[in-house]
Design an enzyme around this catalytic site. Structure first.
Site, PDB file in Angstrom:
ATOM      1  N   LYS A 120      12.529  -2.199   2.968  1.00 44.30           N
ATOM      2  CA  LYS A 120      11.069  -2.184   2.858  1.00 44.30           C
ATOM      3  C   LYS A 120      10.423  -1.698   4.149  1.00 44.30           C
ATOM      4  CE  LYS A 120       8.553  -5.906   3.149  1.00 44.30           C
ATOM      5  NZ  LYS A 120       7.931  -7.232   2.885  1.00 44.30           N
ATOM      6  N   ASP A 138       6.381  -4.667  -1.589  1.00 42.12           N
ATOM      7  CA  ASP A 138       6.239  -6.027  -1.087  1.00 42.12           C
ATOM      8  C   ASP A 138       5.815  -6.933  -2.238  1.00 42.12           C
ATOM      9  OD1 ASP A 138       3.598  -5.382  -1.559  1.00 42.12           O
ATOM     10  OD2 ASP A 138       2.873  -6.062   0.398  1.00 42.12           O
TER      11      ASP A 138
END
Length: 211
Positions: A120, A138
């Site tokens: 991420k 997220d």
């Protein structure tokens, strides 16, 4: 959600915010990388408050490495998991200096080898700093993707893969920012603000809230 709806949805998000940006404050790719590492399980506002003081005294790999773990902790102690983050960041700075001439690499493989940098974080840096069409998922984007039915998935990686396939190409570069802002301010976790959402009529969520 079909392609026609997805095109209209992202066209609206684009019209409302043609040039979306991260809410993390940074002046260089390195500052962005550090801010994103710090943002795990923390708010952007909290990170910005800490990095404002940190970057004023140290904003290069060499300068932050010189602070040492204990020195760095004094600047980031208000952020969750700061002990682990301080250790990772010092090691990250050392690795940038020894393996990348102090520069942040522009590819996923090298980024993910840095301490404290997962998929991420790498995607955020690749998209925001290097303008690569990748998708960082997220909690906000995971929620929005499943609620709206843009790209449902049971895992973060599944949602990421579905978004990469289903977001129309012209919108892919900025989609991360549009979706995260939508999830942060409108499609919030406990009670989505459907009545003030610009894509409400396109969204396929079954339990819309209008109070």
């Amino acid at each position: 959600m079909n392609l026609a709806k997805r095109k209209q949805l992202f066209a609206r998000l684009q019209a409302a915010n043609p040039h979306p940006k991260t809410e993390l404050n940074y002046q260089s790719t390195f500052e962005l990388l550090i801010a994103v590492v710090l943002s795990a399980q923390a708010t952007d506002k909290g990170v910005n408050k800490a990095t404002e003081k940190l970057f004023a005294v140290a904003n290069t790999p060499a300068q932050i490495k010189a602070l040492g773990v204990d020195g760095l902790k004094t600047y980031i102690k208000t952020i969750g998991l700061y002990h682990t983050k301080a250790e990772n960041i010092i090691r990250l700075c050392q690795q940038l200096l020894t393996e990348h001439q102090g520069q942040v690499p522009d590819n996923r493989v090298a980024l993910e080898k840095l301490p404290g940098v997962g998929r991420k974080t790498a995607n955020v840096v690749l998209n925001t700093a290097f303008r690569q069409p990748v998708m960082a998922v997220d909690t906000h984007i995971f929620r929005v993707s499943n609620r709206t039915k843009i790209a449902p998935g049971k895992t973060v990686r599944e949602v990421e893969d579905q978004l990469m396939k289903k977001i129309p190409t012209p919108f892919l570069l900025d989609a991360h920012h549009w979706l995260i802002l939508l999830g942060r301010y409108t499609c919030v976790a406990r009670k989505p603000r459907c009545g003030s959402c610009i894509i409400e009529d396109l969204c396929e969520y079954q339990d819309k809230q209008y109070e």
